[in-house]
Design an enzyme around this catalytic site. Sequence first.
Site, mmCIF file in Angstrom:
data_model
loop_
_atom_site.group_PDB
_atom_site.id
_atom_site.type_symbol
_atom_site.label_atom_id
_atom_site.label_comp_id
_atom_site.label_asym_id
_atom_site.label_seq_id
_atom_site.Cartn_x
_atom_site.Cartn_y
_atom_site.Cartn_z
ATOM 1 N N ASN A 7 0.872 -1.177 0.000
ATOM 2 C CA ASN A 7 0.000 0.000 0.000
ATOM 3 C C ASN A 7 0.913 1.233 0.000
ATOM 4 O OD1 ASN A 7 -1.746 2.062 0.527
ATOM 5 N ND2 ASN A 7 -2.646 1.161 2.361
ATOM 6 N N LYS A 14 3.092 0.783 3.287
ATOM 7 C CA LYS A 14 2.721 -0.250 4.253
ATOM 8 C C LYS A 14 2.798 -1.574 3.529
ATOM 9 C CE LYS A 14 -0.752 2.357 6.847
ATOM 10 N NZ LYS A 14 -2.176 2.603 6.834
ATOM 11 N N ARG A 91 -2.615 -2.104 -3.413
ATOM 12 C CA ARG A 91 -3.816 -1.297 -3.182
ATOM 13 C C ARG A 91 -3.767 -0.109 -4.136
ATOM 14 N NH1 ARG A 91 -5.012 3.142 1.320
ATOM 15 N NH2 ARG A 91 -7.216 3.432 0.851
ATOM 16 N N HIS A 180 -12.807 3.044 0.480
ATOM 17 C CA HIS A 180 -12.832 2.036 1.555
ATOM 18 C C HIS A 180 -13.599 0.791 1.114
ATOM 19 C CE1 HIS A 180 -12.448 5.421 4.763
ATOM 20 N NE2 HIS A 180 -11.264 4.859 4.556
ATOM 21 N N ASN A 211 -8.841 7.162 10.578
ATOM 22 C CA ASN A 211 -8.405 8.530 10.278
ATOM 23 C C ASN A 211 -9.252 9.100 9.153
ATOM 24 O OD1 ASN A 211 -6.347 9.132 12.093
ATOM 25 N ND2 ASN A 211 -4.987 7.724 11.006
ATOM 26 N N GLY A 212 -9.467 8.250 8.127
ATOM 27 C CA GLY A 212 -10.480 8.545 7.117
ATOM 28 C C GLY A 212 -11.721 7.783 7.530
ATOM 29 N N ARG A 241 -9.904 15.848 7.511
ATOM 30 C CA ARG A 241 -10.745 16.236 6.357
ATOM 31 C C ARG A 241 -12.112 16.710 6.838
ATOM 32 N NH1 ARG A 241 -10.109 10.699 3.191
ATOM 33 N NH2 ARG A 241 -8.184 10.295 4.280
ATOM 34 N N MET A 284 -8.457 10.594 17.372
ATOM 35 C CA MET A 284 -9.603 10.490 18.278
ATOM 36 C C MET A 284 -9.205 10.179 19.717
ATOM 37 S SD MET A 284 -12.766 10.886 18.579
ATOM 38 C CE MET A 284 -13.798 10.773 17.129
ATOM 39 N N ARG A 285 -8.165 9.334 19.891
ATOM 40 C CA ARG A 285 -7.758 9.010 21.265
ATOM 41 C C ARG A 285 -7.322 10.269 22.018
ATOM 42 N NH1 ARG A 285 -4.201 3.914 19.937
ATOM 43 N NH2 ARG A 285 -4.074 5.231 18.120
ATOM 44 N N GLY A 331 -10.155 1.987 13.157
ATOM 45 C CA GLY A 331 -9.552 2.224 14.468
ATOM 46 C C GLY A 331 -10.540 2.746 15.501
ATOM 47 N N GLU A 334 -13.762 0.152 15.872
ATOM 48 C CA GLU A 334 -13.447 -1.106 16.557
ATOM 49 C C GLU A 334 -13.110 -0.899 18.024
ATOM 50 O OE1 GLU A 334 -10.320 -3.213 14.398
ATOM 51 O OE2 GLU A 334 -11.272 -2.631 12.522
ATOM 52 N N ASN A 335 -12.566 0.294 18.347
ATOM 53 C CA ASN A 335 -11.961 0.458 19.677
ATOM 54 C C ASN A 335 -12.612 1.472 20.602
ATOM 55 O OD1 ASN A 335 -9.693 -1.352 19.199
ATOM 56 N ND2 ASN A 335 -9.073 0.169 17.689
ATOM 57 N N GLU A 384 -8.292 -5.132 5.345
ATOM 58 C CA GLU A 384 -8.246 -4.805 3.913
ATOM 59 C C GLU A 384 -7.115 -5.560 3.213
ATOM 60 O OE1 GLU A 384 -8.452 -0.770 5.611
ATOM 61 O OE2 GLU A 384 -9.224 -0.210 3.645
HETATM 62 P P1 ADP Z 1 -6.332 4.709 9.157
HETATM 63 O O1 ADP Z 1 -7.521 5.334 8.511
HETATM 64 O O2 ADP Z 1 -5.094 5.549 9.104
HETATM 65 O O3 ADP Z 1 -6.104 3.252 8.800
HETATM 66 P P2 ADP Z 1 -7.167 3.650 11.733
HETATM 67 O O4 ADP Z 1 -8.273 2.801 11.199
HETATM 68 O O5 ADP Z 1 -5.989 2.960 12.306
HETATM 69 O O6 ADP Z 1 -6.697 4.736 10.706
HETATM 70 O O7 ADP Z 1 -7.815 4.582 12.857
HETATM 71 C C1 ADP Z 1 -7.073 5.560 13.490
HETATM 72 C C2 ADP Z 1 -8.001 6.296 14.450
HETATM 73 O O8 ADP Z 1 -8.509 5.351 15.421
HETATM 74 C C3 ADP Z 1 -7.286 7.387 15.237
HETATM 75 O O9 ADP Z 1 -8.121 8.537 15.309
HETATM 76 C C4 ADP Z 1 -7.147 6.766 16.618
HETATM 77 O O10 ADP Z 1 -7.085 7.704 17.641
HETATM 78 C C5 ADP Z 1 -8.434 5.962 16.691
HETATM 79 N N1 ADP Z 1 -8.390 4.969 17.757
HETATM 80 C C6 ADP Z 1 -7.615 3.874 17.868
HETATM 81 N N2 ADP Z 1 -7.836 3.261 19.052
HETATM 82 C C7 ADP Z 1 -8.758 3.994 19.708
HETATM 83 C C8 ADP Z 1 -9.415 3.895 20.984
HETATM 84 N N3 ADP Z 1 -9.148 2.925 21.831
HETATM 85 N N4 ADP Z 1 -10.337 4.841 21.288
HETATM 86 C C9 ADP Z 1 -10.630 5.847 20.440
HETATM 87 N N5 ADP Z 1 -10.051 5.993 19.235
HETATM 88 C C10 ADP Z 1 -9.131 5.086 18.874
#
Ligand code: ADP
Length: 405
Positions: A7, A14, A91, A180, A211-212, A241, A284-285, A331, A334-335, A384
């Site tokens: 990618n 990546k 990709r 996506h 992030n996106g 964005r 977001m974290r 991200g 899922e989290n 992906e």
């Molecule tokens: P990308 O689009 O670059 O692949 P990811 O899918 O890895 O990005 O998502 C990154 C985002 O997920 C970031 O904003 C990150 O802060 C957020 N994130 C990851 N873990 C957590 C969590 N435990 N709580 C809140 N946000 C999270």
Amino acid sequence: MKILVINCGSSSIKYQLIDTKNRTTLCKGLVERIGAVTSIIRHEFLDEKPLKKSIAIENHSAALGKIIELLMQADNPYLHSIDEIEAVGHRVVHGGELFKDSVLIDEDVESAIEQAFDIAPLHNPPNLHGIRAAKKLLPNIPHVAVFDTAFHHSIPQHAYLYAIPNRLYRRYKIRRYGFHGTSHYFVSREYFNRLNRKKNGSKIISCHLGNGGSINAIKDGKSYDTSMGFTPLEGLVMGTRSGDIDPSILFFLIEKEELSLANVHALLNKHSGLLGLSGYAGDMRDLLEEAEQGDRRCNEAVDVFCYRAKKYIGSYVAALNGADALLFTGGIGENSPIIRKKIIQNLEYLGLEIDEKKNDEIVGFGPIHSENSRVEIYVVPTNEELVIAIDAAKIAIASKQTPWA
Ligand code: ADP
């Protein structure tokens, strides 16, 4: 089959080495800041601590050479010879109207990817760069392009046309493409396969929040509408964005702040979204931590993010005339239980009710809806790279069987 997935971004690559037989990632890594004095390489084998190095890497070709070198390290238990790599899956972000599926890369495919530079200036040039460099380093195996846009080819015309003069669609192919696609495809298949649900007649809304971010309405297993558009800028509030805005804001800003086109582009893609709203972070974290400490603007940014996602879910329930399942991935999806809860709350009218305990405790794949919820709500980790590897493996096998095709 061992497949190398690549990618290639503008200053990063990546990669993953995937064994498609048991769907396992054997090694993976990331090269960042390509072209800078201190490029960073992070490489890890399955179940082992990552190796992190900082060295100067001039360009994408040099970075790919370094990646092959790392994969070929004597202590790599998963790859004894470069010949064990049977294909490379690339990709490619924008396949335009042409590519409805993944394809074996030949000169025609390369020039079609090049023709889409106009509509994907940030993504397709580095993608093609990576393809050409990888083909030079690994010339004897099939290289396959897997497009982010391909899954969305089923979107009907009434959902992909913008209300601008039709000749602009005919001349420049200005329309909604959606992105996506590999992620929305993967998580919807996980839902069907793991839970033994039927594709036909199904109505799913998939939320990829990273992030996106994008939300996808999926009908009968096919993409029906999606929040990203002509480019990945439309739709949800993202890390940096803006997502949807009134286009007149641009005219206003160009006049008031004497912005150039490049300035406007950077403003909307790099300085907006969560970062722009909070003035603090696009991650977001980081935002949630500050919001918890009482930071007003970080709180506002989170609220705008969740409200925008909620609106899209509502509009896709309308577009699909109902929903069987809502899926969260990426991200954030899922989290983050807090974000999922904020998005879903007050959607009971549409049949969506969260189980707070399940939502707080879920790790990996699983349900988070309450017993009363008419719509199933699942967290589904995306993969992906696996989709890319499996497509590359299938096409590599087919190309060996029908080399004249
Ligand atoms: P990308 O689009 O670059 O692949 P990811 O899918 O890895 O990005 O998502 C990154 C985002 O997920 C970031 O904003 C990150 O802060 C957020 N994130 C990851 N873990 C957590 C969590 N435990 N709580 C809140 N946000 C999270």
